[in-house]
Motif scaffolding. Structure first.
Motif, PDB file in Angstrom:
ATOM      1  N   ALA A 182       2.398 -13.682  33.668  1.00  0.00           N
ATOM      2  CA  ALA A 182       2.327 -14.420  32.408  1.00  0.00           C
ATOM      3  C   ALA A 182       3.573 -14.165  31.571  1.00  0.00           C
ATOM      4  CB  ALA A 182       1.085 -14.023  31.624  1.00  0.00           C
ATOM      5  N   MET A 183       3.989 -15.197  30.875  1.00  0.00           N
ATOM      6  CA  MET A 183       5.124 -15.040  29.967  1.00  0.00           C
ATOM      7  C   MET A 183       5.012 -16.107  28.882  1.00  0.00           C
ATOM      8  SD  MET A 183       9.163 -14.928  30.912  1.00  0.00           S
ATOM      9  CE  MET A 183      10.364 -14.504  29.666  1.00  0.00           C
ATOM     10  N   ARG A 184       5.149 -15.711  27.652  1.00  0.00           N
ATOM     11  CA  ARG A 184       5.107 -16.667  26.550  1.00  0.00           C
ATOM     12  C   ARG A 184       5.693 -16.028  25.301  1.00  0.00           C
ATOM     13  NH1 ARG A 184       0.707 -16.119  22.824  1.00  0.00           N
ATOM     14  NH2 ARG A 184      -0.739 -14.434  23.357  1.00  0.00           N
ATOM     15  N   PRO A 185       6.144 -16.846  24.370  1.00  0.00           N
ATOM     16  CA  PRO A 185       6.556 -16.291  23.081  1.00  0.00           C
ATOM     17  C   PRO A 185       5.341 -15.623  22.437  1.00  0.00           C
ATOM     18  CG  PRO A 185       7.352 -18.533  23.330  1.00  0.00           C
ATOM     19  CD  PRO A 185       6.387 -18.297  24.443  1.00  0.00           C
ATOM     20  N   TRP A 186       5.450 -14.345  22.116  1.00  0.00           N
ATOM     21  CA  TRP A 186       4.274 -13.614  21.652  1.00  0.00           C
ATOM     22  C   TRP A 186       4.682 -12.383  20.857  1.00  0.00           C
ATOM     23  CZ3 TRP A 186       2.509  -8.607  22.585  1.00  0.00           C
ATOM     24  CH2 TRP A 186       1.178  -8.341  22.245  1.00  0.00           C
ATOM     25  N   GLU A 187       3.872 -12.035  19.888  1.00  0.00           N
ATOM     26  CA  GLU A 187       4.017 -10.767  19.190  1.00  0.00           C
ATOM     27  C   GLU A 187       2.642 -10.320  18.712  1.00  0.00           C
ATOM     28  OE1 GLU A 187       6.346 -10.990  15.641  1.00  0.00           O
ATOM     29  OE2 GLU A 187       5.546 -12.936  15.081  1.00  0.00           O
ATOM     30  N   LEU A 188       2.537  -9.078  18.330  1.00  0.00           N
ATOM     31  CA  LEU A 188       1.259  -8.558  17.878  1.00  0.00           C
ATOM     32  C   LEU A 188       0.717  -9.382  16.708  1.00  0.00           C
ATOM     33  CD1 LEU A 188       2.016  -4.726  17.939  1.00  0.00           C
ATOM     34  CD2 LEU A 188       0.470  -5.958  19.468  1.00  0.00           C
ATOM     35  N   THR A 189      -0.591  -9.565  16.719  1.00  0.00           N
ATOM     36  CA  THR A 189      -1.226 -10.359  15.660  1.00  0.00           C
ATOM     37  C   THR A 189      -0.943  -9.782  14.281  1.00  0.00           C
ATOM     38  OG1 THR A 189      -3.004 -10.952  17.203  1.00  0.00           O
ATOM     39  CG2 THR A 189      -3.420 -11.308  14.865  1.00  0.00           C
ATOM     40  N   VAL A 190      -0.891  -8.446  14.182  1.00  0.00           N
ATOM     41  CA  VAL A 190      -0.645  -7.830  12.877  1.00  0.00           C
ATOM     42  C   VAL A 190       0.760  -8.143  12.382  1.00  0.00           C
ATOM     43  CG1 VAL A 190      -2.320  -5.984  13.123  1.00  0.00           C
ATOM     44  CG2 VAL A 190      -0.003  -5.665  14.019  1.00  0.00           C
ATOM     45  N   PHE A 191       1.708  -8.360  13.314  1.00  0.00           N
ATOM     46  CA  PHE A 191       3.066  -8.749  12.927  1.00  0.00           C
ATOM     47  C   PHE A 191       3.108 -10.247  12.588  1.00  0.00           C
ATOM     48  CE2 PHE A 191       4.951  -5.264  15.867  1.00  0.00           C
ATOM     49  CZ  PHE A 191       4.501  -4.297  14.982  1.00  0.00           C
ATOM     50  N   GLU A 192       2.398 -11.008  13.440  1.00  0.00           N
ATOM     51  CA  GLU A 192       2.404 -12.461  13.283  1.00  0.00           C
ATOM     52  C   GLU A 192       1.890 -12.868  11.906  1.00  0.00           C
ATOM     53  OE1 GLU A 192       1.291 -15.926  16.413  1.00  0.00           O
ATOM     54  OE2 GLU A 192      -0.384 -14.663  15.793  1.00  0.00           O
ATOM     55  N   ALA A 193       0.992 -12.085  11.360  1.00  0.00           N
ATOM     56  CA  ALA A 193       0.400 -12.404  10.060  1.00  0.00           C
ATOM     57  C   ALA A 193       1.435 -12.429   8.944  1.00  0.00           C
ATOM     58  CB  ALA A 193      -0.706 -11.397   9.731  1.00  0.00           C
ATOM     59  N   PHE A 194       2.558 -11.750   9.148  1.00  0.00           N
ATOM     60  CA  PHE A 194       3.590 -11.703   8.105  1.00  0.00           C
ATOM     61  C   PHE A 194       4.609 -12.836   8.227  1.00  0.00           C
ATOM     62  CE2 PHE A 194       2.210  -7.220   8.393  1.00  0.00           C
ATOM     63  CZ  PHE A 194       1.840  -7.027   7.064  1.00  0.00           C
ATOM     64  N   ARG A 195       4.496 -13.647   9.261  1.00  0.00           N
ATOM     65  CA  ARG A 195       5.474 -14.724   9.450  1.00  0.00           C
ATOM     66  C   ARG A 195       5.293 -15.828   8.403  1.00  0.00           C
ATOM     67  NH1 ARG A 195       8.798 -15.651  13.625  1.00  0.00           N
ATOM     68  NH2 ARG A 195       8.855 -14.063  15.280  1.00  0.00           N
ATOM     69  N   LYS A 196       6.399 -16.375   7.954  1.00  0.00           N
ATOM     70  CA  LYS A 196       6.334 -17.503   7.024  1.00  0.00           C
ATOM     71  C   LYS A 196       6.039 -18.798   7.783  1.00  0.00           C
ATOM     72  CE  LYS A 196       9.445 -15.758   3.418  1.00  0.00           C
ATOM     73  NZ  LYS A 196      10.722 -15.991   2.698  1.00  0.00           N
ATOM     74  N   ASP A 197       6.648 -18.941   8.997  1.00  0.00           N
ATOM     75  CA  ASP A 197       6.508 -20.195   9.740  1.00  0.00           C
ATOM     76  C   ASP A 197       6.453 -19.857  11.229  1.00  0.00           C
ATOM     77  OD1 ASP A 197       6.511 -22.681  10.842  1.00  0.00           O
ATOM     78  OD2 ASP A 197       8.310 -23.405   9.788  1.00  0.00           O
ATOM     79  N   ASN A 198       5.241 -19.886  11.801  1.00  0.00           N
ATOM     80  CA  ASN A 198       5.086 -19.573  13.212  1.00  0.00           C
ATOM     81  C   ASN A 198       5.736 -20.588  14.128  1.00  0.00           C
ATOM     82  OD1 ASN A 198       3.726 -17.119  13.210  1.00  0.00           O
ATOM     83  ND2 ASN A 198       1.751 -18.100  12.824  1.00  0.00           N
ATOM     84  N   SER A 199       5.970 -21.812  13.643  1.00  0.00           N
ATOM     85  CA  SER A 199       6.547 -22.862  14.493  1.00  0.00           C
ATOM     86  C   SER A 199       8.011 -22.549  14.840  1.00  0.00           C
ATOM     87  CB  SER A 199       6.460 -24.208  13.787  1.00  0.00           C
ATOM     88  OG  SER A 199       7.279 -24.228  12.634  1.00  0.00           O
ATOM     89  N   LYS A 200       8.639 -21.600  14.148  1.00  0.00           N
ATOM     90  CA  LYS A 200      10.035 -21.284  14.397  1.00  0.00           C
ATOM     91  C   LYS A 200      10.212 -20.114  15.357  1.00  0.00           C
ATOM     92  CE  LYS A 200      11.674 -22.997   9.941  1.00  0.00           C
ATOM     93  NZ  LYS A 200      12.363 -22.670   8.665  1.00  0.00           N
TER      94      LYS A 200
END
Length: 249
Positions: free
Chosen positions: A229-247
């Motif tokens: 498996a391979m995909r753009p990914w990061e920990l959910t706790v980090f992802e929560a701080f993103r301003k725009d996940n589409s980038k």
């Protein structure tokens, strides 16, 4: 390219049926065995080379093409309705997976708790699906093509996905024949695409070994699964701080 792949797949199967190896081919062509492996991997055969290999099996190129056409009439995928029926009957699905891996009637009886009557009934159902041809004395002729696959995102793949998430990863992967690798970092789009292509080649190599090992006795084979498996990914706790996940990609 699809036609070339079909020819090479048929050629490899015929070599195996004749008990011939890459080493035998290398002697016939008077080239190194590594060169033969590269020919098959690259699917790069001249008509002269193809004719030489066919002669090794006492065949003509036309015989090989006829075998290839026969293969094309085999099943490469089930219908959505058939997959749904298989998923709804776990015993039927189990027997389908067994026969797809070249288990015999006796193999299945030896390993699983089926009565003879029940197993015949399940095999007869698979015969109706045209996955197999149930022959006299409960012999099974597989009618699946070498490129058979379950429907992408279909009932069976969804079933297996659920099993993977709930069961497959429930292991420390430290036992015999087990391994788990997890690597993370930041890649460019180009590097990401290269890695995906290499993963696809690894999956193809797994399928090739699976095909080659089918002729071995059952007690020399064991169920093996590989998750790539391979995909753009990061920990959910980090992802929560993103301003725009589409980038992210």
């Amino acid at each position: 390219m699809a036609e070339t792949s079909s020819i090479v797949t048929t050629l490899k199967r015929e070599l195996k049926a004749h008990g011939l190896t890459y080493k035998d081919v290398s002697k016939a062509l008077n080239i190194a065995e590594s060169s033969v492996k590269r020919l098959f991997a690259d699917k790069d055969f001249s008509l002269k080379r193809l004719d030489q290999i066919c002669q090794l099996m006492n065949m003509e190129i036309s015989d090989l093409l006829q075998k290839m056409e026969q293969d094309k009439r085999l099943i490469s995928q089930l219908t959505l309705e058939q997959e749904s029926l298989l998923v709804s009957d776990h015993k039927l699905l189990l027997v389908a997976v067994c026969v797809a891996n070249r288990w015999t009637y006796d193999d299945i009886l030896d390993v699983y708790q089926f009565s003879e009557h029940e197993l015949v009934r399940l095999l007869a159902a698979l015969d109706k699906f045209k996955l197999i041809e149930l022959q006299p004395n409960n012999r099974v002729k597989l009618l699946l093509s070498t490129d058979f696959s379950w429907i992408k995102n279909g009932p069976i793949n969804r079933f297996f996905d659920a099993e993977v998430q709930s069961n497959f990863f429930n292991s420390r992967f430290t036992g015999p024949g087990e391994a788990r690798l997890f690597v993370t970092g930041m890649l460019s789009r180009a590097s990401n695409e290269i890695m995906i292509r290499r993963m696809e080649r690894l999956a193809q190599e797994f399928r090739q070994f699976n095909e080659e090992d089918q002729e071995l006795p059952l007690d020399e084979r064991f169920g093996s699964s590989i998750m790539i498996a391979m995909r753009p990914w990061e920990l959910t706790v980090f992802e929560a701080f993103r301003k725009d996940n589409s980038k992210r990609f």
